[in-house]
Design a protein around this motif. Sequence first.
Motif, PDB file in Angstrom:
ATOM      1  N   VAL A  11     -28.201 -15.927  -3.764  1.00  0.00           N
ATOM      2  CA  VAL A  11     -27.210 -16.972  -3.403  1.00  0.00           C
ATOM      3  C   VAL A  11     -25.750 -16.613  -2.235  1.00  0.00           C
ATOM      4  O   VAL A  11     -25.471 -15.979  -2.522  1.00  0.00           O
ATOM      5  N   HIS A  13     -23.059 -18.356  -0.976  1.00  0.00           N
ATOM      6  CA  HIS A  13     -22.056 -19.714  -0.870  1.00  0.00           C
ATOM      7  C   HIS A  13     -21.332 -20.179  -0.147  1.00  0.00           C
ATOM      8  O   HIS A  13     -21.476 -19.068   1.258  1.00  0.00           O
ATOM      9  N   GLY A  14     -21.666 -21.224  -0.321  1.00  0.00           N
ATOM     10  CA  GLY A  14     -20.738 -21.883   1.657  1.00  0.00           C
ATOM     11  C   GLY A  14     -19.310 -21.228   1.557  1.00  0.00           C
ATOM     12  O   GLY A  14     -18.799 -21.547   0.617  1.00  0.00           O
ATOM     13  N   THR A  43     -32.964 -26.471   4.409  1.00  0.00           N
ATOM     14  CA  THR A  43     -33.058 -26.997   2.710  1.00  0.00           C
ATOM     15  C   THR A  43     -34.584 -26.613   2.002  1.00  0.00           C
ATOM     16  O   THR A  43     -35.490 -25.507   2.925  1.00  0.00           O
ATOM     17  N   PRO A  69     -20.592 -25.037   4.214  1.00  0.00           N
ATOM     18  CA  PRO A  69     -20.316 -25.355   2.747  1.00  0.00           C
ATOM     19  C   PRO A  69     -21.174 -26.710   2.733  1.00  0.00           C
ATOM     20  O   PRO A  69     -21.499 -26.964   1.438  1.00  0.00           O
ATOM     21  N   GLY A  72     -25.316 -27.956   1.389  1.00  0.00           N
ATOM     22  CA  GLY A  72     -25.902 -28.541   0.699  1.00  0.00           C
ATOM     23  C   GLY A  72     -25.289 -28.134  -0.588  1.00  0.00           C
ATOM     24  O   GLY A  72     -24.496 -26.998  -0.127  1.00  0.00           O
ATOM     25  N   PRO A  73     -26.087 -27.579  -1.606  1.00  0.00           N
ATOM     26  CA  PRO A  73     -26.020 -26.679  -2.548  1.00  0.00           C
ATOM     27  C   PRO A  73     -25.928 -26.014  -2.928  1.00  0.00           C
ATOM     28  O   PRO A  73     -26.342 -25.367  -1.912  1.00  0.00           O
ATOM     29  N   ASN A  74     -24.819 -24.607  -3.135  1.00  0.00           N
ATOM     30  CA  ASN A  74     -25.911 -23.404  -3.896  1.00  0.00           C
ATOM     31  C   ASN A  74     -26.834 -23.535  -4.573  1.00  0.00           C
ATOM     32  O   ASN A  74     -27.530 -23.568  -5.225  1.00  0.00           O
ATOM     33  N   GLY A  75     -27.638 -21.949  -4.543  1.00  0.00           N
ATOM     34  CA  GLY A  75     -28.789 -21.685  -5.159  1.00  0.00           C
ATOM     35  C   GLY A  75     -29.473 -21.005  -4.303  1.00  0.00           C
ATOM     36  O   GLY A  75     -29.253 -20.378  -3.721  1.00  0.00           O
TER      37      GLY A  75
END
Length: 76
Positions: A11, A13-14, A43, A69, A72-75
């Motif tokens: 993962v 992170h932004g 993505t 950031p 998009g979302p963290n994943g």
Amino acid sequence: MQVTNPVQSTVCHGGQSCSVEWIDNGESPLLSDIGECTVGLYTGEYVLAQSLPSVDVSATASFTFTPNPAAGPNGP
């Protein structure tokens, strides 16, 4: 070319550093034959979320970038 980091469970992170690493797996094309590559953060739907500087994979085996950031979302 085999990417060794990140792996599926990684993962990023932004706003925090994220590293990308690879090795030459001995299969064609060899890293020495590839040279400069265009790199980007995509993505899960293969949409470009962030352009990154190009990398010469024949001269280095890693780079670090900071995900935007807003990309998009963290994943995993």
